[in-house]
Design a protein around this motif. Sequence first.
Motif, PDB file in Angstrom:
ATOM      1  N   GLN A 131      -3.166   9.854   4.798  1.00  0.00           N
ATOM      2  CA  GLN A 131      -3.620  11.246   4.808  1.00  0.00           C
ATOM      3  C   GLN A 131      -3.328  11.913   3.462  1.00  0.00           C
ATOM      4  O   GLN A 131      -4.153  12.677   2.944  1.00  0.00           O
ATOM      5  CB  GLN A 131      -2.937  12.011   5.937  1.00  0.00           C
ATOM      6  N   LEU A 132      -2.155  11.619   2.892  1.00  0.00           N
ATOM      7  CA  LEU A 132      -1.795  12.180   1.590  1.00  0.00           C
ATOM      8  C   LEU A 132      -2.756  11.675   0.514  1.00  0.00           C
ATOM      9  O   LEU A 132      -3.212  12.451  -0.334  1.00  0.00           O
ATOM     10  CB  LEU A 132      -0.355  11.808   1.240  1.00  0.00           C
ATOM     11  N   ASN A 133      -3.077  10.387   0.549  1.00  0.00           N
ATOM     12  CA  ASN A 133      -4.020   9.832  -0.427  1.00  0.00           C
ATOM     13  C   ASN A 133      -5.374  10.532  -0.354  1.00  0.00           C
ATOM     14  O   ASN A 133      -5.968  10.869  -1.385  1.00  0.00           O
ATOM     15  CB  ASN A 133      -4.210   8.332  -0.185  1.00  0.00           C
ATOM     16  N   VAL A 189      10.523   3.580  -2.422  1.00  0.00           N
ATOM     17  CA  VAL A 189      10.040   3.226  -3.762  1.00  0.00           C
ATOM     18  C   VAL A 189      11.090   2.422  -4.509  1.00  0.00           C
ATOM     19  O   VAL A 189      12.268   2.399  -4.155  1.00  0.00           O
ATOM     20  CB  VAL A 189       9.648   4.485  -4.565  1.00  0.00           C
ATOM     21  N   GLY A 190      10.639   1.758  -5.566  1.00  0.00           N
ATOM     22  CA  GLY A 190      11.518   0.880  -6.312  1.00  0.00           C
ATOM     23  C   GLY A 190      12.538   1.620  -7.160  1.00  0.00           C
ATOM     24  O   GLY A 190      12.252   2.674  -7.727  1.00  0.00           O
ATOM     25  N   GLU A 191      13.725   1.041  -7.256  1.00  0.00           N
ATOM     26  CA  GLU A 191      14.769   1.613  -8.116  1.00  0.00           C
ATOM     27  C   GLU A 191      14.323   1.639  -9.570  1.00  0.00           C
ATOM     28  O   GLU A 191      14.703   2.540 -10.321  1.00  0.00           O
ATOM     29  CB  GLU A 191      16.061   0.806  -7.987  1.00  0.00           C
ATOM     30  N   TYR A 221       0.833  -1.204   0.000  1.00  0.00           N
ATOM     31  CA  TYR A 221       0.000   0.000   0.000  1.00  0.00           C
ATOM     32  C   TYR A 221       0.867   1.254   0.000  1.00  0.00           C
ATOM     33  O   TYR A 221       0.644   2.190  -0.778  1.00  0.00           O
ATOM     34  CB  TYR A 221      -0.913  -0.026   1.225  1.00  0.00           C
ATOM     35  N   ALA A 222       1.874   1.276   0.877  1.00  0.00           N
ATOM     36  CA  ALA A 222       2.741   2.449   1.001  1.00  0.00           C
ATOM     37  C   ALA A 222       3.584   2.651  -0.250  1.00  0.00           C
ATOM     38  O   ALA A 222       3.671   3.762  -0.791  1.00  0.00           O
ATOM     39  CB  ALA A 222       3.638   2.301   2.228  1.00  0.00           C
ATOM     40  N   VAL A 223       4.195   1.582  -0.723  1.00  0.00           N
ATOM     41  CA  VAL A 223       5.101   1.688  -1.874  1.00  0.00           C
ATOM     42  C   VAL A 223       4.346   2.111  -3.127  1.00  0.00           C
ATOM     43  O   VAL A 223       4.751   3.049  -3.832  1.00  0.00           O
ATOM     44  CB  VAL A 223       5.839   0.349  -2.114  1.00  0.00           C
ATOM     45  N   ILE A 224       3.232   1.426  -3.435  1.00  0.00           N
ATOM     46  CA  ILE A 224       2.482   1.743  -4.653  1.00  0.00           C
ATOM     47  C   ILE A 224       1.893   3.143  -4.582  1.00  0.00           C
ATOM     48  O   ILE A 224       1.870   3.878  -5.584  1.00  0.00           O
ATOM     49  CB  ILE A 224       1.377   0.701  -4.905  1.00  0.00           C
ATOM     50  N   SER A 225       1.420   3.555  -3.391  1.00  0.00           N
ATOM     51  CA  SER A 225       0.887   4.915  -3.246  1.00  0.00           C
ATOM     52  C   SER A 225       1.950   5.938  -3.619  1.00  0.00           C
ATOM     53  O   SER A 225       1.705   6.869  -4.408  1.00  0.00           O
ATOM     54  CB  SER A 225       0.413   5.156  -1.805  1.00  0.00           C
ATOM     55  N   LEU A 226       3.138   5.796  -3.070  1.00  0.00           N
ATOM     56  CA  LEU A 226       4.195   6.785  -3.303  1.00  0.00           C
ATOM     57  C   LEU A 226       4.714   6.734  -4.734  1.00  0.00           C
ATOM     58  O   LEU A 226       4.985   7.780  -5.339  1.00  0.00           O
ATOM     59  CB  LEU A 226       5.330   6.583  -2.310  1.00  0.00           C
ATOM     60  N   GLU A 227       4.843   5.530  -5.289  1.00  0.00           N
ATOM     61  CA  GLU A 227       5.277   5.426  -6.681  1.00  0.00           C
ATOM     62  C   GLU A 227       4.257   6.089  -7.610  1.00  0.00           C
ATOM     63  O   GLU A 227       4.640   6.731  -8.605  1.00  0.00           O
ATOM     64  CB  GLU A 227       5.471   3.956  -7.067  1.00  0.00           C
ATOM     65  N   THR A 228       2.988   5.951  -7.275  1.00  0.00           N
ATOM     66  CA  THR A 228       1.934   6.583  -8.071  1.00  0.00           C
ATOM     67  C   THR A 228       2.005   8.101  -7.943  1.00  0.00           C
ATOM     68  O   THR A 228       1.918   8.825  -8.951  1.00  0.00           O
ATOM     69  CB  THR A 228       0.552   6.076  -7.614  1.00  0.00           C
ATOM     70  N   HIS A 229       2.195   8.592  -6.726  1.00  0.00           N
ATOM     71  CA  HIS A 229       2.185  10.041  -6.501  1.00  0.00           C
ATOM     72  C   HIS A 229       3.391  10.749  -7.115  1.00  0.00           C
ATOM     73  O   HIS A 229       3.241  11.854  -7.653  1.00  0.00           O
ATOM     74  CB  HIS A 229       2.137  10.349  -5.004  1.00  0.00           C
TER      75      HIS A 229
END
Length: 299
Positions: A122-124, A63-65, A4-12
């Motif tokens: 909260q960011l989402n 996030v992923g390299e 959830y955290a990783v995909i959210s940030l990669e998306t943002h």
Amino acid sequence: MKEYAVISLETHIFFSRIMKEHALFLQAAFPAGEREYRNRANWYRAEFENTLGQAVRLAEGMVGEDVLRSGEVFTEFTAEAERQTAKLTKIPIDVRITRAEERLQGGCGQCTNGKTTRQIRQLNQRILGLLNGLIRFKKQILREVTSCTLYTVNYPLLIEHIIREAELYRQMILNLEENGCAVRENIVQTEQFWNQIMMEHALFIRGLLDPTEWELVETADTFAVDYCRLLEAADSQDCRTMDAITRKTLEITEKYRDFKAAGTKGITGCGIRSVILPLLADHVLREANHYLRILKEGE
């Protein structure tokens, strides 16, 4: 929670930048007298710049390299394109965010904890609220432009185009909030969406180049036809034959990415005649890089 955290940030870190640039392109395209529309666009630009900055701060070690090095978050041209666009439009752009992105280190959620997860949630929620408002604003602009009550130098198709991208972003965040993870889209639907986006980029590029740049105009037109054919082919295929279309899509998109990269270099270097903002050139290049990563993940 890690996914959830990783995909959210990669998306943002990809889409929040796209949204702030959409707002900038809207703002820059209104006549000086349209103060209300310019001010509303400027507000969304500033809000998405803030959410992007927050996402970048949270993304360190998360996030992923593959995402960071894909060219979808930033390119070698981004900072200079921002500097030039701010100078040309007199619209402020915080280039420090781009510099911070260039320093990001990947980690795939190694730093996930309860506090970080709450901040991302909260960011989402904040971004969902902004997206709802921005989509309504874009749709209002489209209605008024197509009813000839508002003028902008943006094509109506471009406004429809940026509405679809905002709606995709919103749906991705809604899926994360409802399911706690990314929802894998049908490959046909994903390719149909992005092939249409790529086709429309080619149509916009063709229409924004100076008529004397006839070779580039012809190349852009060829890419528009290529993606149109891919869209038509996918409509008549089933899952057993989609692999061949995906391979062809990857081949065309790699060539298209190279064309966009050369175009961005030419525009930021003042070597191409056009009415394309430097940041718009870099914007469509990043979207091609994003699509290439999606295609390669599906191989």
